[in-house]
Design a protein around this motif. Structure first.
Motif, PDB file in Angstrom:
ATOM      1  N   ALA A 344       0.881  -1.167   0.000  1.00 37.83           N
ATOM      2  CA  ALA A 344       0.000   0.000   0.000  1.00 37.83           C
ATOM      3  C   ALA A 344       0.915   1.213   0.000  1.00 37.83           C
ATOM      4  N   ALA A 345       0.511   2.269  -0.717  1.00 37.51           N
ATOM      5  CA  ALA A 345       1.417   3.408  -0.874  1.00 37.51           C
ATOM      6  C   ALA A 345       0.645   4.716  -0.937  1.00 37.51           C
ATOM      7  N   ALA A 346       1.214   5.750  -0.358  1.00 37.69           N
ATOM      8  CA  ALA A 346       0.658   7.100  -0.447  1.00 37.69           C
ATOM      9  C   ALA A 346       1.778   8.069  -0.775  1.00 37.69           C
ATOM     10  N   THR A 347       1.502   8.991  -1.665  1.00 38.75           N
ATOM     11  CA  THR A 347       2.469  10.004  -2.074  1.00 38.75           C
ATOM     12  C   THR A 347       1.818  11.379  -2.010  1.00 38.75           C
ATOM     13  N   VAL A 348       2.512  12.328  -1.430  1.00 40.82           N
ATOM     14  CA  VAL A 348       2.066  13.719  -1.414  1.00 40.82           C
ATOM     15  C   VAL A 348       2.954  14.499  -2.378  1.00 40.82           C
ATOM     16  N   MET A 349       2.340  15.260  -3.268  1.00 40.09           N
ATOM     17  CA  MET A 349       3.100  16.053  -4.229  1.00 40.09           C
ATOM     18  C   MET A 349       2.475  17.424  -4.410  1.00 40.09           C
ATOM     19  N   ARG A 350       3.306  18.375  -4.766  1.00 42.93           N
ATOM     20  CA  ARG A 350       2.794  19.669  -5.187  1.00 42.93           C
ATOM     21  C   ARG A 350       2.819  19.672  -6.706  1.00 42.93           C
ATOM     22  N   TRP A 351       1.631  19.776  -7.284  1.00 43.95           N
ATOM     23  CA  TRP A 351       1.442  19.584  -8.713  1.00 43.95           C
ATOM     24  C   TRP A 351       2.174  20.654  -9.517  1.00 43.95           C
ATOM     25  N   GLY A 352       2.857  20.229 -10.552  1.00 44.01           N
ATOM     26  CA  GLY A 352       3.563  21.153 -11.420  1.00 44.01           C
ATOM     27  C   GLY A 352       2.736  21.533 -12.634  1.00 44.01           C
ATOM     28  N   ASN A 353       3.397  22.043 -13.624  1.00 45.11           N
ATOM     29  CA  ASN A 353       2.748  22.371 -14.898  1.00 45.11           C
ATOM     30  C   ASN A 353       2.750  21.104 -15.749  1.00 45.11           C
ATOM     31  N   VAL A 354       1.854  20.185 -15.416  1.00 45.67           N
ATOM     32  CA  VAL A 354       1.858  18.847 -16.001  1.00 45.67           C
ATOM     33  C   VAL A 354       1.071  18.841 -17.310  1.00 45.67           C
ATOM     34  N   ALA A 355       1.724  18.406 -18.370  1.00 49.04           N
ATOM     35  CA  ALA A 355       1.065  18.328 -19.680  1.00 49.04           C
ATOM     36  C   ALA A 355       0.357  16.993 -19.814  1.00 49.04           C
ATOM     37  N   LEU A 356      -0.807  17.013 -20.463  1.00 48.86           N
ATOM     38  CA  LEU A 356      -1.587  15.795 -20.678  1.00 48.86           C
ATOM     39  C   LEU A 356      -1.447  15.296 -22.103  1.00 48.86           C
ATOM     40  N   GLY A 357      -1.359  13.976 -22.250  1.00 46.45           N
ATOM     41  CA  GLY A 357      -1.468  13.381 -23.567  1.00 46.45           C
ATOM     42  C   GLY A 357      -2.903  13.492 -24.045  1.00 46.45           C
ATOM     43  N   SER A 358      -3.125  13.328 -25.322  1.00 49.33           N
ATOM     44  CA  SER A 358      -4.483  13.445 -25.863  1.00 49.33           C
ATOM     45  C   SER A 358      -5.353  12.305 -25.360  1.00 49.33           C
ATOM     46  N   ALA A 359      -6.642  12.578 -25.209  1.00 50.14           N
ATOM     47  CA  ALA A 359      -7.580  11.571 -24.724  1.00 50.14           C
ATOM     48  C   ALA A 359      -7.915  10.585 -25.835  1.00 50.14           C
ATOM     49  N   PRO A 360      -7.836   9.280 -25.573  1.00 49.20           N
ATOM     50  CA  PRO A 360      -8.236   8.297 -26.573  1.00 49.20           C
ATOM     51  C   PRO A 360      -9.693   8.469 -26.968  1.00 49.20           C
ATOM     52  N   VAL A 361     -10.038   7.982 -28.124  1.00 49.61           N
ATOM     53  CA  VAL A 361     -11.409   8.126 -28.634  1.00 49.61           C
ATOM     54  C   VAL A 361     -12.415   7.541 -27.663  1.00 49.61           C
ATOM     55  N   THR A 362     -12.092   6.425 -27.029  1.00 55.42           N
ATOM     56  CA  THR A 362     -13.041   5.764 -26.134  1.00 55.42           C
ATOM     57  C   THR A 362     -13.324   6.573 -24.883  1.00 55.42           C
ATOM     58  N   LEU A 363     -12.552   7.651 -24.639  1.00 56.49           N
ATOM     59  CA  LEU A 363     -12.792   8.483 -23.463  1.00 56.49           C
ATOM     60  C   LEU A 363     -13.713   9.658 -23.741  1.00 56.49           C
ATOM     61  N   ALA A 364     -14.081   9.864 -24.990  1.00 57.66           N
ATOM     62  CA  ALA A 364     -14.851  11.058 -25.335  1.00 57.66           C
ATOM     63  C   ALA A 364     -16.148  11.155 -24.549  1.00 57.66           C
ATOM     64  N   ASN A 365     -16.943  10.090 -24.574  1.00 57.67           N
ATOM     65  CA  ASN A 365     -18.212  10.121 -23.857  1.00 57.67           C
ATOM     66  C   ASN A 365     -18.012  10.081 -22.353  1.00 57.67           C
ATOM     67  N   LEU A 366     -16.974   9.360 -21.915  1.00 53.51           N
ATOM     68  CA  LEU A 366     -16.708   9.261 -20.484  1.00 53.51           C
ATOM     69  C   LEU A 366     -16.423  10.625 -19.883  1.00 53.51           C
ATOM     70  N   THR A 367     -15.679  11.451 -20.595  1.00 49.56           N
ATOM     71  CA  THR A 367     -15.305  12.764 -20.087  1.00 49.56           C
ATOM     72  C   THR A 367     -16.541  13.614 -19.825  1.00 49.56           C
TER      73      THR A 367
END
Length: 376
Positions: A344-367
């Protein structure tokens, strides 16, 4: 202790092309659905006694009337997809999102649940496909793969051994379950990747707390069998006492890891903006929010639409957390994972300027539907 600012630079997800809803089983396996309460999934997720005896079972109770135990749909590999094809898509997107090329990656850590071969793992094969020249390692900590890999990558960048580390995680449970086994309703497939690199001052990983989950040994296990053609096949099985063990240990593991990570980071629950809990069941995110005493709006529950995607869950939660505007630069984020028979693991982070990859087609409706998943 003051650490160099190192953390996630980019993150990407990749899911199979098949979306399998509950109607698939209602139409193709009506007898299995009709007798579901006598099958494996129900035996795993039902109270050990006549009445719920702990918080896990209390949160599970509303789902006992549903034979699918809260799953609505899951992503499943097609005949021409594999753990490697999913990993390649996610890795390529993560590198591109970080505005890097394969030559910028000097280490890749790959954790495949499971790889295409018993041995070796996928790392060398994936390195060849991506055109990487640096080191490529395989790692295993089951459903805590992402956090264990993140801790290792962060430490190696801080020491100066490597500068840019690509972490690639995949889960292909569907290859190890039979459609006529109700346990298959509980599992999905997917892959994710993230680049770990130096960040701006005060950003990145602040602390990590990892403990082993040896108390869960014997809950889920693999069994070598043969298919209809007589060829060997590995299947996932669950022991009779799985629910009791998981339910009795869930809250203790959660609190020890999360509170331990926050103490080490010098932050409080109130300061955490977003919690990325892995959600191996439909009720797990609510179990976490209740056990820690936080508002459900500070997390999301992806389980109904992905099912249990194992080590991919924290990556998917972070990806969609950013997509939904729940995570912004400089926010404090806590990620928690629970892996049976591992850690079991927990991590605390301060979020940076994180870039996202493009969403796959199957995620369109989910989003579009994801805001509804805030309700746990």
């Amino acid at each position: 202790m003051i650490y160099l600012p190192v953390g996630i630079r980019s993150i990407a997800v990749n899911f199979p092309s098949i979306i399998r809803t509950n109607d698939y089983w209602r139409e193709n396996y009506p007898d299995v659905v009709a007798t579901a309460e006598q099958k494996s999934l129900s035996k795993v997720f039902s109270p050990a006694d006549a009445t719920p005896s702990n918080k896990f079972e209390q949160e599970m109770t509303p789902y006992l009337k549903d034979p699918f135990r809260g799953t609505i749909e899951r992503r499943i590999l097609s005949a021409d997809e594999s753990s490697l094809t999913l990993e390649y898509g996610a890795a390529k997107e993560a590198i591109a999102a970080a505005q890097m090329s394969p030559k910028d990656i000097d280490l890749m850590i790959v954790a495949s649940l499971w790889p295409e071969n018993i041995l070796p793992g996928n790392a060398a094969f994936l390195a060849s496909q991506l055109g990487l020249y640096g080191a490529a390692w395989n790692l295993d900590s089951t459903c805590s793969n992402a956090m264990v890999a993140l801790q290792n990558a962060t430490a190696l960048v801080r020491t100066g051994e490597y500068r840019n580390v690509l972490v690639v995680i995949s889960c292909t449970y569907s290859r190890f379950t039979d459609e006529n086994d109700t346990l298959s309703w509980f599992f999905g497939d997917g892959a994710g990747a993230f680049v770990v690199a130096p960040l701006r001052s005060n950003q990145g990983i602040l602390s990590t707390k990892i403990i082993n989950t040896s108390a869960t040994c014997g809950t889920f296990y693999n069994e070598l069998t043969t298919n209809a053609e007589g060829k060997p096949r590995m299947l996932i099985r669950a022991a009779k006492n799985t629910n009791r063990v998981l339910s009795e240990t869930a809250v203790d593991y959660l609190r020890e890891c999360c509170l331990g990570a926050m103490i080490a980071a010098g932050v409080t629950l109130d300061e955490i903006k977003f919690f990325a809990f892995n959600t191996p069941t439909a009720w797990y995110s609510r179990l976490c929010t209740e056990a820690l005493g936080i508002e459900p709006e500070r997390t999301i529950n992806l389980y109904p639409h992905y099912a249990n995607i194992g080590p991919m869950l924290p990556i998917a939660n972070l990806y969609h957390g950013v997509q939904l505007g729940k995570i912004h630069e400089n926010d404090l984020v806590l990620v928690y994972t629970i892996g049976s028979v591992s850690n079991a693991a927990a991590t605390v982070m301060r979020w940076g300027n994180v870039a996202l990859g493009s969403a796959p087609v199957t995620l369109a409706n989910l989003t579009v539907r994801l805001p509804n998943l805030v309700l746990t």
